[in-house]
Design a protein around this motif. Sequence first.
Motif, short mmCIF file in Angstrom:
data_model
loop_
_atom_site.label_atom_id
_atom_site.label_comp_id
_atom_site.label_asym_id
_atom_site.label_seq_id
_atom_site.Cartn_x
_atom_site.Cartn_y
_atom_site.Cartn_z
N PRO A 1 0.82 -1.21 0.00
CA PRO A 1 0.00 0.00 0.00
C PRO A 1 0.86 1.27 0.00
CG PRO A 1 -0.74 -1.53 1.69
CD PRO A 1 0.57 -2.05 1.18
N CYS A 2 0.35 2.29 -0.69
CA CYS A 2 0.98 3.60 -0.72
C CYS A 2 -0.10 4.62 -1.07
CB CYS A 2 2.13 3.65 -1.73
SG CYS A 2 1.63 3.49 -3.46
N VAL A 3 0.26 5.87 -1.19
CA VAL A 3 -0.65 6.90 -1.69
C VAL A 3 0.04 7.60 -2.84
CG1 VAL A 3 -1.95 7.25 0.45
CG2 VAL A 3 0.10 8.58 0.03
N THR A 4 -0.75 8.11 -3.77
CA THR A 4 -0.20 8.77 -4.94
C THR A 4 -1.20 9.80 -5.46
OG1 THR A 4 0.87 8.37 -7.09
CG2 THR A 4 -1.13 7.11 -6.62
N ILE B 1 -10.99 2.74 -7.69
CA ILE B 1 -11.44 3.32 -8.96
C ILE B 1 -12.96 3.49 -8.95
CG2 ILE B 1 -11.67 2.86 -11.45
CD1 ILE B 1 -8.91 1.42 -11.23
N LYS B 2 -13.68 2.49 -8.50
CA LYS B 2 -15.14 2.56 -8.43
C LYS B 2 -15.58 3.66 -7.47
CE LYS B 2 -19.29 -0.25 -7.79
NZ LYS B 2 -20.09 0.85 -8.25
N GLU B 3 -14.92 3.78 -6.33
CA GLU B 3 -15.27 4.83 -5.36
C GLU B 3 -15.12 6.22 -5.99
OE1 GLU B 3 -14.25 3.64 -0.85
OE2 GLU B 3 -12.51 3.64 -2.19
N ILE B 4 -14.01 6.44 -6.70
CA ILE B 4 -13.77 7.74 -7.33
C ILE B 4 -14.81 8.00 -8.41
CG2 ILE B 4 -12.18 9.04 -8.82
CD1 ILE B 4 -9.88 7.66 -7.26
N GLU B 5 -15.02 7.05 -9.29
CA GLU B 5 -15.95 7.25 -10.40
C GLU B 5 -17.38 7.45 -9.90
OE1 GLU B 5 -15.15 4.11 -13.23
OE2 GLU B 5 -13.39 5.20 -13.96
N ASP B 6 -17.80 6.67 -8.91
CA ASP B 6 -19.14 6.86 -8.35
C ASP B 6 -19.27 8.24 -7.72
OD1 ASP B 6 -20.07 4.39 -9.14
OD2 ASP B 6 -19.97 3.48 -7.13
N GLN B 7 -18.28 8.65 -6.94
CA GLN B 7 -18.36 9.95 -6.27
C GLN B 7 -18.42 11.08 -7.29
OE1 GLN B 7 -19.19 10.50 -3.35
NE2 GLN B 7 -18.28 12.33 -2.54
N THR C 1 -5.05 14.02 -5.02
CA THR C 1 -3.84 13.68 -4.29
C THR C 1 -4.14 12.72 -3.15
OG1 THR C 1 -4.05 15.59 -2.83
CG2 THR C 1 -2.77 15.91 -4.85
N ASP C 2 -3.12 12.12 -2.63
CA ASP C 2 -3.23 11.20 -1.49
C ASP C 2 -4.22 10.07 -1.75
OD1 ASP C 2 -1.39 12.79 -0.10
OD2 ASP C 2 -2.96 14.04 0.73
N THR C 3 -4.23 9.57 -2.97
CA THR C 3 -5.14 8.50 -3.37
C THR C 3 -4.53 7.15 -2.99
OG1 THR C 3 -5.89 9.84 -5.23
CG2 THR C 3 -6.37 7.49 -5.33
N PRO C 4 -5.32 6.29 -2.34
CA PRO C 4 -4.81 4.95 -2.00
C PRO C 4 -4.38 4.21 -3.27
CG PRO C 4 -6.90 5.35 -0.90
CD PRO C 4 -6.70 6.47 -1.87
N ALA C 5 -3.25 3.53 -3.18
CA ALA C 5 -2.71 2.81 -4.33
C ALA C 5 -1.88 1.63 -3.84
CB ALA C 5 -1.85 3.75 -5.17
N LEU C 6 -1.43 0.85 -4.79
CA LEU C 6 -0.47 -0.22 -4.53
C LEU C 6 0.77 0.06 -5.37
CD1 LEU C 6 -2.72 -3.41 -4.51
CD2 LEU C 6 -1.67 -2.29 -2.56
N SER C 7 1.92 -0.20 -4.79
CA SER C 7 3.19 -0.02 -5.49
C SER C 7 3.91 -1.37 -5.49
CB SER C 7 4.03 1.02 -4.76
OG SER C 7 5.30 1.13 -5.36
N CYS C 8 4.30 -1.83 -6.67
CA CYS C 8 4.96 -3.13 -6.80
C CYS C 8 6.47 -2.95 -6.90
CB CYS C 8 4.44 -3.87 -8.03
SG CYS C 8 5.24 -5.49 -8.26
N ALA C 9 7.18 -3.58 -5.99
CA ALA C 9 8.65 -3.52 -6.01
C ALA C 9 9.24 -4.35 -7.14
CB ALA C 9 9.20 -4.00 -4.67
N ASP C 10 8.48 -5.31 -7.67
CA ASP C 10 8.98 -6.15 -8.76
C ASP C 10 8.95 -5.44 -10.11
OD1 ASP C 10 9.55 -8.32 -7.10
OD2 ASP C 10 7.60 -9.25 -7.42
N CYS C 11 7.82 -4.80 -10.44
CA CYS C 11 7.67 -4.18 -11.77
C CYS C 11 7.60 -2.65 -11.72
CB CYS C 11 6.45 -4.75 -12.49
SG CYS C 11 4.86 -4.28 -11.77
N MET D 1 5.24 -0.76 -10.93
CA MET D 1 3.93 -0.22 -11.27
C MET D 1 3.28 0.34 -10.00
SD MET D 1 1.71 0.42 -13.61
CE MET D 1 2.08 -0.57 -15.01
N VAL D 2 2.65 1.50 -10.13
CA VAL D 2 1.84 2.09 -9.06
C VAL D 2 0.43 2.19 -9.63
CG1 VAL D 2 1.46 4.08 -7.58
CG2 VAL D 2 3.79 3.36 -8.12
N TYR D 3 -0.54 1.60 -8.95
CA TYR D 3 -1.90 1.55 -9.50
C TYR D 3 -2.95 1.54 -8.39
CZ TYR D 3 -1.57 -3.42 -8.32
OH TYR D 3 -1.41 -4.60 -7.64
N GLN D 4 -4.17 1.86 -8.78
CA GLN D 4 -5.29 1.84 -7.85
C GLN D 4 -6.03 0.51 -8.01
OE1 GLN D 4 -4.72 4.77 -9.80
NE2 GLN D 4 -3.58 5.22 -7.94
#
Length: 92
Positions: free
Chosen positions: A14-17, A53-59, A33-43, A45-48
């Motif tokens: 977990p991270c924020v971005t 995504i559904k929470e943001i789009e619904d709101q 800003t400060d959006t919950p995300a996941l950050s992968c140490a392998d690739c 990639m930082v993504y939601q």
Amino acid sequence: MKTCEWCGGLQASPCVTAVYWELPDGTKAVEITDTPALSCADCDMVYQEELTIKEIEDQLILIDTKKLPHTITFQQLMQTERILKRNYFDFS
């Protein structure tokens, strides 16, 4: 740690971005800003996750987006007063 949705590695944490989102009416994009995300140490990639995504789009459908500033925190967005009770366009 979680499994990365992109590479399948076991190094997603977990991270924020900051993210940039086009409003549903297409009039502008906002920085969230400060959006919950996941950050992968392998690739690297930082993504939601889909739930975020559904929470943001619904709101964004449920609030008066004309009043949104160009930059807003995720928490402020989620606390913005809704003009609709629910997303009537979500058939899932």
